[in-house]
Design a protein around this motif. Structure first.
Motif, PDB file in Angstrom:
ATOM      1  N   UNK A   1       0.824  -1.191   0.000  1.00 30.89           N
ATOM      2  CA  UNK A   1       0.000   0.000   0.000  1.00 30.89           C
ATOM      3  C   UNK A   1       0.872   1.260   0.000  1.00 30.89           C
ATOM      4  N   UNK A   2       1.882   1.285   0.885  1.00 32.67           N
ATOM      5  CA  UNK A   2       2.768   2.448   0.941  1.00 32.67           C
ATOM      6  C   UNK A   2       3.557   2.585  -0.361  1.00 32.67           C
ATOM      7  N   UNK A   3       4.072   1.468  -0.882  1.00 31.04           N
ATOM      8  CA  UNK A   3       4.868   1.538  -2.106  1.00 31.04           C
ATOM      9  C   UNK A   3       4.018   1.904  -3.313  1.00 31.04           C
ATOM     10  N   UNK A   4       2.770   1.464  -3.360  1.00 30.99           N
ATOM     11  CA  UNK A   4       1.880   1.850  -4.453  1.00 30.99           C
ATOM     12  C   UNK A   4       1.622   3.355  -4.411  1.00 30.99           C
ATOM     13  N   UNK A   5       1.387   3.873  -3.200  1.00 26.77           N
ATOM     14  CA  UNK A   5       1.189   5.314  -3.055  1.00 26.77           C
ATOM     15  C   UNK A   5       2.453   6.058  -3.489  1.00 26.77           C
ATOM     16  N   UNK A   6       3.615   5.541  -3.067  1.00 27.91           N
ATOM     17  CA  UNK A   6       4.872   6.193  -3.385  1.00 27.91           C
ATOM     18  C   UNK A   6       5.108   6.246  -4.892  1.00 27.91           C
ATOM     19  N   UNK A   7       4.760   5.182  -5.574  1.00 28.40           N
ATOM     20  CA  UNK A   7       4.923   5.166  -7.028  1.00 28.40           C
ATOM     21  C   UNK A   7       4.101   6.280  -7.666  1.00 28.40           C
ATOM     22  N   UNK A   8       2.891   6.448  -7.201  1.00 35.27           N
ATOM     23  CA  UNK A   8       2.019   7.511  -7.699  1.00 35.27           C
ATOM     24  C   UNK A   8       2.603   8.889  -7.335  1.00 35.27           C
ATOM     25  N   UNK A   9       3.107   9.027  -6.118  1.00 35.99           N
ATOM     26  CA  UNK A   9       3.725  10.266  -5.636  1.00 35.99           C
ATOM     27  C   UNK A   9       4.860  10.693  -6.567  1.00 35.99           C
ATOM     28  N   UNK A  10       5.689   9.726  -6.947  1.00 34.68           N
ATOM     29  CA  UNK A  10       6.833  10.014  -7.816  1.00 34.68           C
ATOM     30  C   UNK A  10       6.370  10.261  -9.247  1.00 34.68           C
TER      31      UNK A  10
ATOM     32  N   UNK B   1       4.879  13.507  -9.808  1.00 35.10           N
ATOM     33  CA  UNK B   1       5.832  14.566  -9.453  1.00 35.10           C
ATOM     34  C   UNK B   1       5.353  15.411  -8.263  1.00 35.10           C
ATOM     35  N   UNK B   2       4.592  14.795  -7.364  1.00 41.75           N
ATOM     36  CA  UNK B   2       4.115  15.478  -6.159  1.00 41.75           C
ATOM     37  C   UNK B   2       5.284  15.950  -5.312  1.00 41.75           C
ATOM     38  N   UNK B   3       6.394  15.236  -5.384  1.00 43.62           N
ATOM     39  CA  UNK B   3       7.587  15.565  -4.602  1.00 43.62           C
ATOM     40  C   UNK B   3       8.108  16.971  -4.851  1.00 43.62           C
ATOM     41  N   UNK B   4       7.799  17.554  -6.001  1.00 43.19           N
ATOM     42  CA  UNK B   4       8.350  18.862  -6.350  1.00 43.19           C
ATOM     43  C   UNK B   4       7.987  19.941  -5.340  1.00 43.19           C
ATOM     44  N   UNK B   5       6.804  19.859  -4.736  1.00 41.25           N
ATOM     45  CA  UNK B   5       6.389  20.878  -3.770  1.00 41.25           C
ATOM     46  C   UNK B   5       7.144  20.758  -2.444  1.00 41.25           C
TER      47      UNK B   5
END
Length: 191
Positions: A1-10, A13-17
């Motif tokens: 679940x965490x890794x699936x969310x992380x894949x979407x996060x990356x 490009x949510x990380x940019x903020x």
């Protein structure tokens, strides 16, 4: 679940903020408790945004050893990351207040740590009871941590060290040690 969310996060490009400089914008390092209630409350109560401060967390928000990991992290923040002020921030309702080492060791046994392991540590010179002891007063704990940091032989003389206590329900900060006043006292000539 965490890794699936992380894949979407990356991917999105949510990380940019959340991309900040490695140097704290407000040039401060904070030592505080790992209590989950403080994760968002403390920065908001201090008007901090992401990237404003280096935040070091541990159980109780305490500095117990002048040459332990917490003090090393403070010194790295001061010498290598541009911080020039230290805030030790405890909180009311802290789980380290009155922590009973016997109870903690009992919980260790309940979760599979053998009596043999505990005995081996004891016979090796490890004082588990002392190591697992909390504090009686958050006020005294903060003051003691400030004293350790303030008097550290490797701390630059011009670095101010403050002690505060936050109410995790309201965010109200109470001053235990005003680093500006302490700095003036320590810089005043003996008379």
């Amino acid at each position: 679940m965490i890794l699936a969310y992380n894949e979407e996060f990356v991917t999105e490009r949510t990380f940019e903020q959340y991309q900040y400089s490695r140097y704290p914008a407000k040039r401060m390092v904070i030592v505080t408790c790992m209590d989950a209630r403080l994760s968002e409350m403390l920065p908001k109560a201090m008007n901090l945004q992401g990237g404003d401060a280096k935040i070091i967390k541990n159980a109780g928000g305490i500095v117990t050893q002048p040459f332990g990991n917490i003090m090393r992290s403070i010194l790295v923040a001061l010498y290598e990351l541009g911080a020039d002020e230290v805030f030790v921030i405890g909180h009311h309702e802290c789980g380290m207040t009155g922590l009973d080492p016997e109870l903690v060791m009992s919980h260790m046994r309940d979760r599979g740590i053998s009596e043999n392991t505990l005995t081996t540590l004891l016979n090796s010179g490890m004082d588990l009871k002392r190591w697992l002891t909390g504090f009686d007063s958050v006020w005294d704990s903060v003051a003691n941590s400030v004293r350790i940091v303030r008097n550290h032989p490797l701390k630059p003389a011009n670095v101010r060290v403050h002690g505060l206590i936050i109410d995790p329900q309201t965010g109200k900060l109470d001053v235990v040690v005003d680093g500006y006043e302490q700095q003036e006292v320590s810089e005043s000539p003996a008379g």
